[in-house]
Every structure is written in structure tokens, then in C-alpha cells.
Design a protein around this motif. Structure first.
Motif, PDB file in Angstrom:
ATOM      1  N   GLN A 112       0.813  -1.225   0.000  1.00  0.00           N
ATOM      2  CA  GLN A 112       0.000   0.000   0.000  1.00  0.00           C
ATOM      3  C   GLN A 112       0.844   1.270   0.000  1.00  0.00           C
ATOM      4  O   GLN A 112       0.302   2.377   0.088  1.00  0.00           O
ATOM      5  CB  GLN A 112      -0.917  -0.003   1.231  1.00  0.00           C
ATOM      6  CG  GLN A 112      -1.881  -1.179   1.279  1.00  0.00           C
ATOM      7  CD  GLN A 112      -2.693  -1.307  -0.007  1.00  0.00           C
ATOM      8  OE1 GLN A 112      -3.253  -0.330  -0.498  1.00  0.00           O
ATOM      9  NE2 GLN A 112      -2.735  -2.513  -0.554  1.00  0.00           N
ATOM     10  N   ALA A 113       2.159   1.116  -0.085  1.00  0.00           N
ATOM     11  CA  ALA A 113       3.035   2.284   0.000  1.00  0.00           C
ATOM     12  C   ALA A 113       2.848   3.226  -1.190  1.00  0.00           C
ATOM     13  O   ALA A 113       2.485   2.807  -2.295  1.00  0.00           O
ATOM     14  CB  ALA A 113       4.484   1.844   0.094  1.00  0.00           C
ATOM     15  N   TYR A 114       3.133   4.488  -0.944  1.00  0.00           N
ATOM     16  CA  TYR A 114       3.076   5.524  -1.970  1.00  0.00           C
ATOM     17  C   TYR A 114       4.445   5.598  -2.632  1.00  0.00           C
ATOM     18  O   TYR A 114       5.465   5.772  -1.949  1.00  0.00           O
ATOM     19  CB  TYR A 114       2.727   6.849  -1.306  1.00  0.00           C
ATOM     20  CG  TYR A 114       2.148   7.883  -2.229  1.00  0.00           C
ATOM     21  CD1 TYR A 114       0.802   7.871  -2.578  1.00  0.00           C
ATOM     22  CD2 TYR A 114       2.947   8.903  -2.742  1.00  0.00           C
ATOM     23  CE1 TYR A 114       0.262   8.843  -3.407  1.00  0.00           C
ATOM     24  CE2 TYR A 114       2.413   9.877  -3.568  1.00  0.00           C
ATOM     25  CZ  TYR A 114       1.071   9.839  -3.905  1.00  0.00           C
ATOM     26  OH  TYR A 114       0.540  10.797  -4.743  1.00  0.00           O
ATOM     27  N   VAL A 115       4.503   5.456  -3.953  1.00  0.00           N
ATOM     28  CA  VAL A 115       5.776   5.365  -4.672  1.00  0.00           C
ATOM     29  C   VAL A 115       6.002   6.632  -5.501  1.00  0.00           C
ATOM     30  O   VAL A 115       5.190   6.975  -6.369  1.00  0.00           O
ATOM     31  CB  VAL A 115       5.810   4.118  -5.589  1.00  0.00           C
ATOM     32  CG1 VAL A 115       7.119   4.072  -6.375  1.00  0.00           C
ATOM     33  CG2 VAL A 115       5.640   2.843  -4.759  1.00  0.00           C
ATOM     34  N   VAL A 116       7.116   7.311  -5.210  1.00  0.00           N
ATOM     35  CA  VAL A 116       7.459   8.550  -5.916  1.00  0.00           C
ATOM     36  C   VAL A 116       8.778   8.353  -6.656  1.00  0.00           C
ATOM     37  O   VAL A 116       9.755   7.867  -6.073  1.00  0.00           O
ATOM     38  CB  VAL A 116       7.600   9.729  -4.942  1.00  0.00           C
ATOM     39  CG1 VAL A 116       7.801  11.033  -5.715  1.00  0.00           C
ATOM     40  CG2 VAL A 116       6.393   9.833  -4.028  1.00  0.00           C
ATOM     41  N   GLY A 140       2.109   0.732 -10.234  1.00  0.00           N
ATOM     42  CA  GLY A 140       2.457   0.999  -8.837  1.00  0.00           C
ATOM     43  C   GLY A 140       3.064   2.359  -8.581  1.00  0.00           C
ATOM     44  O   GLY A 140       3.197   2.769  -7.423  1.00  0.00           O
ATOM     45  N   VAL A 141       3.436   3.102  -9.631  1.00  0.00           N
ATOM     46  CA  VAL A 141       4.021   4.435  -9.434  1.00  0.00           C
ATOM     47  C   VAL A 141       2.891   5.438  -9.199  1.00  0.00           C
ATOM     48  O   VAL A 141       1.950   5.538  -9.978  1.00  0.00           O
ATOM     49  CB  VAL A 141       4.870   4.859 -10.649  1.00  0.00           C
ATOM     50  CG1 VAL A 141       5.290   6.319 -10.518  1.00  0.00           C
ATOM     51  CG2 VAL A 141       6.092   3.968 -10.767  1.00  0.00           C
ATOM     52  N   ASP A 142       2.982   6.197  -8.102  1.00  0.00           N
ATOM     53  CA  ASP A 142       1.938   7.155  -7.739  1.00  0.00           C
ATOM     54  C   ASP A 142       2.258   8.576  -8.172  1.00  0.00           C
ATOM     55  O   ASP A 142       1.349   9.363  -8.446  1.00  0.00           O
ATOM     56  CB  ASP A 142       1.723   7.129  -6.224  1.00  0.00           C
ATOM     57  CG  ASP A 142       1.209   5.786  -5.756  1.00  0.00           C
ATOM     58  OD1 ASP A 142       0.062   5.451  -6.098  1.00  0.00           O
ATOM     59  OD2 ASP A 142       1.956   5.056  -5.080  1.00  0.00           O
TER      60      ASP A 142
END
Length: 439
Positions: free
Chosen positions: A71-75, A93-95
Motif C-alpha cells: 500500500q506504500a506511496y511510490v514517488v 504501482g508508481v503514484d
């Protein structure tokens, strides 16, 4: 509960210094910085665009990150993010993707960690990345990478860095000296000056204010730092004045890393490099005249378009005869938006690989020959905290890598040692004297 952020950094020393600077922004915003495997709430992946392989690594790291913390936010930030934001936005998956001008506003952009249906992209033209943002790496007590310059005004035909980082720009000397003092106060013993083209240091708001040698002289007066190392400097910008000052400096070490890229004047011209090989040979001769024990590293590219067998042999022979210490060998890979990609005379991949292997072997030979000239000398070694098979490592001022049995007391200490033999793994074995030079 505090939110957690983890970093993964690809590429150059400059990226590492900037990841640390971004990390400090997160800390100020109340985040805890954790390791990649500690299920962070946010992953920040700082990318590189120098090789094709670095692009592929980015995709793999995103995949692994989401295995650890689904659930992590990917920058994604860094050079790849500036050059190909749309391509990155399509990676599952890239946010968020932040370009060169936006990455230091990352905390402002991440106002909500809720995943959106579509990747958020903030990416202005690279011409907007015209501010210098100070950065230095933190976390390795022994050595810190201090950013003194960013961007590049050169137009080498193989390079995407000006497209990813913008025009050459620098901090002012006063700010850099102040950062060096902060680094010294933290207990770090060695500073490595880094940038895209650090010999071009001194440009502020498109005007030349200072020269690199002025920065060198100012940093030489900073108390509390034992060593200062220049990460890489273009041969046409490595002046006699710089060489002569380093030769008598209190803190600057006898170690230069000087990009060559090719030993063929024909290929240098196709690359739009700003020198011929005669100038390069002159720089090496000048260094060795004043600092016979100086370590000299060389960047070289194999398989550039138009590089014939004769051109490669020209490069090989030039390097073989040159009084240098090691090579960093890069196999040419085509990059979008570069002139080289459109050039005739593409070299087959198998030939590129064969030439790379030959230069890697030459590098091993050069390094061993240099190490052999250093045996039986007494040198100061700064020991690092790594442990491998019960041994720790350190470097002399002139970048000879030495090994010793692990002793926690030695970490981040400078010791006077005798270089006694070359170990089977290529590192130098030592005999320690009883004198501790620096406490």
C-alpha cells in the motif's frame, strides 16, 4: 504514529547527496527515515539516465518495493523522471513522478498518501530547473558527498544530462564553506566534492562569479575535515593552477578522476568533447610531475558510433602507455534525444562487449601496477565501517584500497600504516604502526 519514508538511489554521487537533502525535508515534515525493507509508507526512488540498465532497474525496484509494502506511496524523482515522465507513469504501482524543478518540493506535493487512479506527474521543462539547491549526503560517517555545482552547458553528443538537469549553475563559496563546517561538526572525516561538471563551478544566474580554484582554496581552510577529494573534473577545466594548488594543499588529496571517453581524436570530435588527446596526456604528465604518487582514474566509452577497430586500438594503446591508475569503462548505449543515436557506424553489441572486456582487463593491470609502486610506503588510511569476511577496508589519501581485520575501534579513524603486499582479491594488505595520527 509517524509516517515512514525509504529511499533507493541509482546512479552518481550527486544523486546520493540529493537523496540525503530530500530525506532531511521529510524529517522536517515529521517522517521517520527507514530502510527499504521496513515497510515504509512512502518509497522515493531517485533515478539515473546514464545507462539503459538504470532505466530497467527503476522498474524492478518499484516491483520489489510493492512486495515489501503493497500500500506504500511510490514517488520517482531524478534524471529518468525528468527525461521520460510519461514512460515512468505507466509503470504499475508508481503514484507520482517529479521532474528536476519539482523534486525538492516533494513534501509539498505529497499532501495525501491516498493512491489515485492515475499517476500524478509534475514535470516542468528542464529550463525551469534553474535554481541551485544545496545538498550533501548523510549517514556514512566516514565520507560525505557535497554538491557544489549542477547542470551542464556542454553538448556532448552521447549525453542526456543537460536535458535532465538543465544549465550549469553553482552555489556560492560562502554557503559551501558553511556546509563544509556543518559536515565537519558531524564527525565526518572526508568530503567528496560532486556535481555534473564541477570544473565549471562559479556560474550564478547565468553569470560567472567564481572559478573552481577559488572554491578549492576556500575549502582548504575549513577546520575539522581531514581530506577533500575532487570527484571528477573535465581535462580542459583542470588547470595548471588547480593541479599546482592540490600538490601543496593541506586537505585536498592526490587523486584525480578525469573523463577521457576516447583516446582517438576522431571519436573525440564525433563526441563533441572540448579537447584532443594531447591535452589529456599533458594533464596527466603535469599531475605526475608534481605528485608522482597521485592516483588518476579515467572514464572511457567503448563502442561509440563510428568507432572502428583502428580507433579502439588507438584508444587502447593510448591508455596503456598513459601513467594512470584505473579505468571506469562504459559501454555505449543509444539514448533518445541525443545526436549520437542518429549517427552512422553503429558498433555491434558483441563488439562493444569485447572491447569493454579488454579495457576492464587493462584497468586491472593498471591498478595493480599502481598499487605495486605504493608497496613499502607508510601512508595514512581512513578506515570505513564495512565488514566483509571478517575484514574492513579503508583508503589512503591517494585512493589505494587497503584491508585489515575488522576492529570497531578503527571505524572512522585515520591510522598510519605500512603497505606491505597485494592480497589475492587485489586489495593491499597492511602493517599498522602504533601511532594514531588523528584521534
Amino acid at each position: 504514529m509517524d509516517k515512514k519514508v525509504a529511499f533507493y538511489t541509482l546512479g552518481c554521487k550527486l544523486n546520493y547527496s540529493e537523496s540525503s537533502a530530500i530525506g532531511r525535508l521529510f524529517s522536517q515534515a515529521g517522517y521517520s527515515i527507514v530502510s527499504f525493507t521496513e515497510q515504509p509508507d512512502v518509497f522515493v526512488i531517485n533515478t539515473c539516465s546514464v545507462t539503459e540498465n538504470a532505466d530497467k532497474k527503476c522498474k524492478k525496484i518499484v516491483k520489489e518495493a510493492l512486495k515489501i509494502s503493497p500500500q506504500a506511496y511510490v514517488v520517482i524523482v531524478g534524471c529518468y523522471a525528468q527525461l521520460k515522465p510519461t514512460e515512468i507513469a505507466e509503470i504499475p504501482g508508481v503514484d507520482m513522478v517529479l521532474g528536476a524543478a519539482e523534486k525538492f518540493q516533494i513534501v509539498d506535493h505529497i499532501t495525501d498518501l491516498t493512491k489515485q487512479p492515475k499517476t500524478l506527474v509534475y514535470n516542468q521543462p528542464v529550463s525551469e530547473a534553474n535554481q541551485f539547491v544545496a545538498s550533501y549526503s548523510f549517514g556514512d560517517r566516514t565520507r560525505t558527498f557535497l554538491k557544489v555545482q549542477d547542470g551542464c552547458d556542454y553538448s556532448c553528443t552521447f549525453c542526456t544530462i543537460p536535458l535532465a538537469r538543465g544549465n550549469s549553475r553553482s552555489d556560492n563559496i560562502e554557503n559551501i564553506v558553511e556546509q563544509a563546517k556543518q559536515i565537519a561538526a558531524s564527525g565526518v572525516r572526508e568530503i567528496v566534492l560532486t556535481g555534473v561538471n564541477i570544473g565549471d563551478f562559479g556560474i550564478q544566474e547565468r553569470k560567472r562569479i567564481n572559478k573552481f580554484v577559488e572554491l578549492v582554496k576556500a575549502l582548504d581552510e575549513v577546520d575539522g575535515i581531514d581530506r577533500i577529494r575532487i570527484s571528477s573534473i573535465e581535462p580542459n577545466l583542470l588547470t595548471d593552477e588547480i593541479i599546482e594548488y592540490v600538490a601543496v594543499s593541506k586537505k585536498f588529496v592526490p587523486h584525480f578522476h578525469i573523463p577521457l571517453q576516447s583516446g582517438s581524436d576522431k571519436i573525440l570530435s564525433l563526441m563533441r568533447r572540448r579537447y584532443k588527446r594531447a591535452l589529456y596526456a599533458d594533464r596527466v604528465a603535469k599531475i605526475k610531475q608534481l605528485m608522482p604518487n597521485c592516483c588518476i582514474g579515467v572514464d572511457v566509452i567503448v563502442g561509440f558510433p563510428g568507432e572502428t577497430r583502428e580507433d579502439f586500438v588507438d584508444t587502447y594503446n593510448f591508455l596503456n602507455e598513459l601513467n594512470i591508475s584505473y579505468l571506469h569503462v562504459f559501454t555505449y548505449s543509444e539514448r533518445d534525444n541525443t545526436l549520437a543515436k542518429e549517427m552512422a557506424g553503429s558498433v555491434p553489441g558483441s563488439t562493444r562487449a569485447e572491447r569493454s572486456k579488454m579495457l576492464h582487463i587493462l584497468s586491472d593491470k593498471k591498478r595493480r601496477a599502481f598499487y605495486e609502486t605504493q608497496l613499502d610506503k607508510n601512508e595514512e588510511v581512513l578506515f570505513e565501517g564495512d565488514i566483509k569476511d571478517g575484514f574492513m577496508h579503508g583508503f589512503t589519501r591517494n585512493y589505494v584500497k587497503v584491508k585489515a581485520k575488522y576492529d570497531p575501534v578503527l571505524v572512522n579513524e585515520v591510522r598510519n600504516v605500512k603497505l606491505t603486499a597485494i592480497a589475492p582479491d587485489g586489495d593491499v594488505e597492511i602493517t599498522e604502526s602504533e601511532e594514531i595520527l588523528v584521534h
